[in-house]
Scaffold this motif. Structure first.
Motif, PDB file in Angstrom:
ATOM      1  N   SER B  76       0.590  -1.169   0.063  1.00 46.91           N
ATOM      2  CA  SER B  76       0.041   0.078   0.030  1.00 46.91           C
ATOM      3  C   SER B  76       0.820   1.222   0.149  1.00 46.91           C
ATOM      4  O   SER B  76       0.370   2.213  -0.200  1.00 46.91           O
ATOM      5  CB  SER B  76      -0.870  -0.021   1.107  1.00 46.91           C
ATOM      6  OG  SER B  76      -0.205   0.099   2.297  1.00 46.91           O
ATOM      7  N   MET B  80      -0.415   4.809  -8.100  1.00 40.96           N
ATOM      8  CA  MET B  80      -0.164   4.764  -9.517  1.00 40.96           C
ATOM      9  C   MET B  80      -0.958   5.502 -10.362  1.00 40.96           C
ATOM     10  O   MET B  80      -1.965   6.103 -10.050  1.00 40.96           O
ATOM     11  CB  MET B  80      -1.007   3.101  -9.642  1.00 40.96           C
ATOM     12  CG  MET B  80      -0.059   1.938  -9.017  1.00 40.96           C
ATOM     13  SD  MET B  80      -1.083   0.440  -9.054  1.00 40.96           S
ATOM     14  CE  MET B  80      -0.518  -0.460 -10.375  1.00 40.96           C
ATOM     15  N   LEU B  99     -10.210   9.356  -2.884  1.00 41.39           N
ATOM     16  CA  LEU B  99     -10.577   7.705  -3.044  1.00 41.39           C
ATOM     17  C   LEU B  99      -9.537   6.737  -2.329  1.00 41.39           C
ATOM     18  O   LEU B  99      -9.923   6.080  -1.509  1.00 41.39           O
ATOM     19  CB  LEU B  99     -10.745   7.300  -4.571  1.00 41.39           C
ATOM     20  CG  LEU B  99     -11.185   6.031  -4.583  1.00 41.39           C
ATOM     21  CD1 LEU B  99     -12.555   5.638  -4.050  1.00 41.39           C
ATOM     22  CD2 LEU B  99     -11.339   5.443  -6.282  1.00 41.39           C
ATOM     23  N   PRO B 100      -8.304   6.957  -2.656  1.00 44.62           N
ATOM     24  CA  PRO B 100      -7.247   5.789  -2.032  1.00 44.62           C
ATOM     25  C   PRO B 100      -7.113   6.052  -0.587  1.00 44.62           C
ATOM     26  O   PRO B 100      -7.050   4.969   0.048  1.00 44.62           O
ATOM     27  CB  PRO B 100      -5.962   6.621  -2.438  1.00 44.62           C
ATOM     28  CG  PRO B 100      -6.249   7.204  -3.933  1.00 44.62           C
ATOM     29  CD  PRO B 100      -7.532   7.910  -3.573  1.00 44.62           C
ATOM     30  N   GLU B 102      -9.703   6.268   1.315  1.00 45.10           N
ATOM     31  CA  GLU B 102     -11.083   5.391   1.739  1.00 45.10           C
ATOM     32  C   GLU B 102     -10.735   3.789   1.924  1.00 45.10           C
ATOM     33  O   GLU B 102     -11.349   2.966   2.337  1.00 45.10           O
ATOM     34  CB  GLU B 102     -12.239   5.751   0.844  1.00 45.10           C
ATOM     35  CG  GLU B 102     -12.640   7.032   1.170  1.00 45.10           C
ATOM     36  CD  GLU B 102     -13.793   7.265  -0.015  1.00 45.10           C
ATOM     37  OE1 GLU B 102     -14.429   6.209  -0.369  1.00 45.10           O
ATOM     38  OE2 GLU B 102     -13.918   8.589  -0.404  1.00 45.10           O
ATOM     39  N   VAL B 103      -9.284   3.557   1.196  1.00 43.18           N
ATOM     40  CA  VAL B 103      -9.113   2.141   1.009  1.00 43.18           C
ATOM     41  C   VAL B 103      -7.838   1.703   1.821  1.00 43.18           C
ATOM     42  O   VAL B 103      -7.679   0.791   2.711  1.00 43.18           O
ATOM     43  CB  VAL B 103      -8.867   2.085  -0.312  1.00 43.18           C
ATOM     44  CG1 VAL B 103      -8.106   0.576  -0.330  1.00 43.18           C
ATOM     45  CG2 VAL B 103      -9.975   2.028  -1.108  1.00 43.18           C
ATOM     46  N   VAL B 104      -6.816   2.683   1.707  1.00 37.93           N
ATOM     47  CA  VAL B 104      -5.534   2.304   2.891  1.00 37.93           C
ATOM     48  C   VAL B 104      -6.159   2.292   4.171  1.00 37.93           C
ATOM     49  O   VAL B 104      -6.328   3.255   4.813  1.00 37.93           O
ATOM     50  CB  VAL B 104      -4.443   3.488   2.582  1.00 37.93           C
ATOM     51  CG1 VAL B 104      -3.225   3.109   3.460  1.00 37.93           C
ATOM     52  CG2 VAL B 104      -4.157   3.576   0.946  1.00 37.93           C
ATOM     53  N   ARG B 108      -8.020   5.230   6.194  1.00 37.30           N
ATOM     54  CA  ARG B 108      -9.526   5.158   6.242  1.00 37.30           C
ATOM     55  C   ARG B 108     -10.103   5.244   7.701  1.00 37.30           C
ATOM     56  O   ARG B 108     -11.167   5.736   7.829  1.00 37.30           O
ATOM     57  CB  ARG B 108      -9.909   3.749   5.834  1.00 37.30           C
ATOM     58  CG  ARG B 108      -9.700   2.531   6.408  1.00 37.30           C
ATOM     59  CD  ARG B 108     -10.009   1.257   5.659  1.00 37.30           C
ATOM     60  NE  ARG B 108     -11.354   1.110   4.828  1.00 37.30           N
ATOM     61  CZ  ARG B 108     -11.539   0.214   4.064  1.00 37.30           C
ATOM     62  NH1 ARG B 108     -10.680  -0.638   3.959  1.00 37.30           N
ATOM     63  NH2 ARG B 108     -12.766   0.033   3.745  1.00 37.30           N
ATOM     64  N   ARG B 154      -4.417  11.954  -7.225  1.00 34.28           N
ATOM     65  CA  ARG B 154      -4.882  10.716  -6.652  1.00 34.28           C
ATOM     66  C   ARG B 154      -3.841   9.888  -6.343  1.00 34.28           C
ATOM     67  O   ARG B 154      -3.738   9.139  -5.038  1.00 34.28           O
ATOM     68  CB  ARG B 154      -5.935   9.920  -7.534  1.00 34.28           C
ATOM     69  CG  ARG B 154      -6.566   9.000  -7.036  1.00 34.28           C
ATOM     70  CD  ARG B 154      -7.455   8.281  -7.696  1.00 34.28           C
ATOM     71  NE  ARG B 154      -6.822   7.813  -8.933  1.00 34.28           N
ATOM     72  CZ  ARG B 154      -7.495   7.200 -10.046  1.00 34.28           C
ATOM     73  NH1 ARG B 154      -9.039   7.205  -9.985  1.00 34.28           N
ATOM     74  NH2 ARG B 154      -7.078   6.621 -11.079  1.00 34.28           N
ATOM     75  N   HIS B 158      -1.927   9.490  -0.703  1.00 35.97           N
ATOM     76  CA  HIS B 158      -1.910   8.763   0.468  1.00 35.97           C
ATOM     77  C   HIS B 158      -0.233   8.924   0.942  1.00 35.97           C
ATOM     78  O   HIS B 158       0.217   7.989   1.567  1.00 35.97           O
ATOM     79  CB  HIS B 158      -2.337   7.328   0.535  1.00 35.97           C
ATOM     80  CG  HIS B 158      -1.577   6.655  -0.685  1.00 35.97           C
ATOM     81  ND1 HIS B 158      -2.062   7.047  -2.251  1.00 35.97           N
ATOM     82  CD2 HIS B 158      -1.018   5.635  -0.636  1.00 35.97           C
ATOM     83  CE1 HIS B 158      -1.438   6.104  -2.772  1.00 35.97           C
ATOM     84  NE2 HIS B 158      -0.615   5.313  -2.237  1.00 35.97           N
TER      85      HIS B 158
END
Lengths: 260, 262
Positions: B76, B80, B99-100, B102-104, B108, B154, B158
């Motif tokens: 993570s 990309m 968006l990233p 909300e995933v990492v 999050r 994007r 993170h």
């Protein structure tokens, strides 16, 4: 925009003009060829029948609308759930797809007798027929939306440690929404087909039942009155679905809004 | 400097034992903070390389190490960006950039409570790429070049240690491309992030990178490694100097050889 500058919006008026033209042609043909009422009643005769039998027509229209909407709502819930399930995993997709295609190929009118055996004559078979016929396009559309996620987006998220659930919630399901709302327009029209089929085969009320009764008495204007009511209900529900589609997924129609 | 990414004698084959051999005997290493470019004929396994480093593919043979640990699952700490900006059309540009987070995992949990802080960070990033004030626009309201800039934001939101770029400027016109080269150059200088750029544009590679790896055609491996000595910060004018042109010319020769060998 050139139409607006001329003061009269022909595009906006077109649906009304064409509809009026259809009825005028129909009226003219019925009168000109002197067609008997039991073959093709003129629109004015049908209008008289609608006024004359209004209370029966109204009651039966509401019944048909009720069974259609109930079946349609079941189809939305069931279709969305099954569509997500099928789009979720290739294994489920591969297993269920042929079954669903086979099931969809069965003429639903052939199922009504079975439903009558199970649930008796009346409202329930009509709701279930509407449901059975309307839910297939919803499933297929939702599953298609999920299956066409761009691989790059999936890569970006998976590289960050996203689980299948994350990808579905963040990308898959929002992405399939235009397909889903688009399928509602098809599904609601099919739901009308389903409920009317069931009403003509086995029911005590509804437009299908009313038309069947009228036909056995050679009351052809009343049969056509039923058809007109069905068409009106169909158009109104279709318009509502199209409006919902526009409201919920305006981003998918961007080329049109940009051009406007 | 210690390497951030090492690939050691990696072999990757698609679709089982007799499947397509994408890369064989692939070895390279990228130092922390370095800007590396990978060039090669089309279909040489450049994208496979991307996926190996990010942990989307696990090689059948050999070892990929990122930040000191062997890659066995998605890592993570990478961002990309691709040729296709792949912005989600139902989210605003700002929400796409977030968006990233909300995933990492480590973000999050904090996202909801610290939304303002993250939004400020996203807006600062937008400003660095020249998109100040465009956060509330939808991606489809932006031009291709602007979408690609947003896609870079994007990839960076993170704070990744490693930025993987897969031909990110391939679909842009040449002026926009030059603008974005400068943006990437400045981002690299300012944030000290390690960048691996996969490209087929040799001028782009020579202008941006500290080191260039030339890949052979399939099955891909590194056939040449070349340090680019030009001092930083580099100006676009450098591309018209003879020394620059010579490097590009030589690299072009190597790739032509690689294609002939195929």
């Amino acid at each position: 925009m050139s139409t607006a500058s001329k003061g009269f919006n022909w595009i906006k008026a077109a649906p009304w003009l064409y509809t009026a033209a259809l009825f005028i042609l129909w009226e003219g043909a019925a009168r000109g060829f002197n067609l008997p009422q039991y073959i093709l009643p003129a629109p004015t005769v049908i209008a008289q029948a609608i006024v004359q039998y209004w209370s029966a027509i109204w009651k039966n229209s509401l019944q048909t609308l009720y069974t259609t909407l109930a079946g349609f709502l079941l189809a939305v819930v069931g279709g969305l759930a099954l569509g997500i399930l099928v789009g979720w995993s290739r294994f489920i997709y591969a297993g269920l797809y042929p079954l669903m295609v086979g099931f969809n190929a069965i003429p639903k009118v052939a199922l009504v007798p079975v439903l009558v055996i199970w649930f008796g004559i009346g409202t329930v078979p009509a709701i279930l027929t509407a449901f059975l016929i309307a839910f297939f396009p919803i499933v297929v559309n939702v599953a298609t939306g999920l299956a066409t996620i761009e691989p790059e987006v999936e890569d970006v998220l998976r590289a960050l440690g996203a689980k299948k659930m994350d990808i579905m919630l963040k990308v898959g399901i929002p992405r399939s929404m235009p397909y889903f709302f688009g399928s509602l327009k098809v599904a609601i029209t099919l739901a009308f087909v389903g409920s009317v089929i069931s009403e003509t085969v086995a029911a005590n009320s509804g437009l299908g039942h009313m038309m069947l009764g009228a036909q056995s008495q050679f009351n052809v204007p009343l049969v056509f009155a039923g058809l007109v009511m069905l068409a009106i209900e169909g158009i109104v529900m279709y318009a509502i679905m199209a409006w919902i589609e526009m409201r919920m997924t305006g981003w998918a129609h961007r080329s049109q809004t940009m051009a406007a | 400097m210690q390497p951030l990414v090492t690939i050691d004698k990696v072999e990757m084959r698609y679709g089982g034992e007799d499947g397509l051999l994408a890369v064989r005997d692939l070895s390279l290493s990228v130092a922390k903070g370095e800007f590396a470019a990978v060039v090669g004929p089309s279909g040489c396994g450049k994208s496979t390389l991307m996926k190996l480093v990010t942990g989307l593919y696990i090689p059948q043979q050999g070892v990929v190490t990122v930040a000191g640990s062997r890659v066995t699952k998605p890592v993570s700490i990478v961002g990309m960006a691709f040729q296709n900006p792949t912005m989600l059309p139902w989210r605003t540009t700002l929400d796409n950039i977030l968006l990233p987070l909300e995933v990492v995992d480590r973000h999050r949990r904090r996202l909801r409570a610290n939304k303002a802080e993250y939004v400020a960070k996203a807006e600062a990033l937008l400003e660095t790429v020249g998109l100040k004030g465009f956060g509330q626009k939808f991606p489809w309201q932006l031009s291709g070049g602007m979408q690609q800039r947003a896609s870079l934001c994007r990839a960076l939101i993170h704070e990744p240690d490693l930025l993987m770029l897969d031909e990110p400027f391939g679909a842009l016109d040449s002026f926009t491309r030059e603008e974005l080269w400068c943006i990437i150059r400045d981002l690299h200088a300012a944030q000290g992030v390690t960048i691996v750029l996969v490209t087929h544009d040799l001028r782009e590679a020579v202008f941006l990178a500290d080191r260039i790896f030339v890949m052979s055609s399939r099955p891909g491996r590194i056939i040449e490694e070349r340090a680019i000595p030009f001092a930083r910060p580099r100006d676009l004018e450098i591309m018209y100097e003879p020394a620059f042109t010579d490097v590009v010319h030589e690299l072009r020769g190597s790739i032509a050889d690689a294609r002939k060998a195929a």
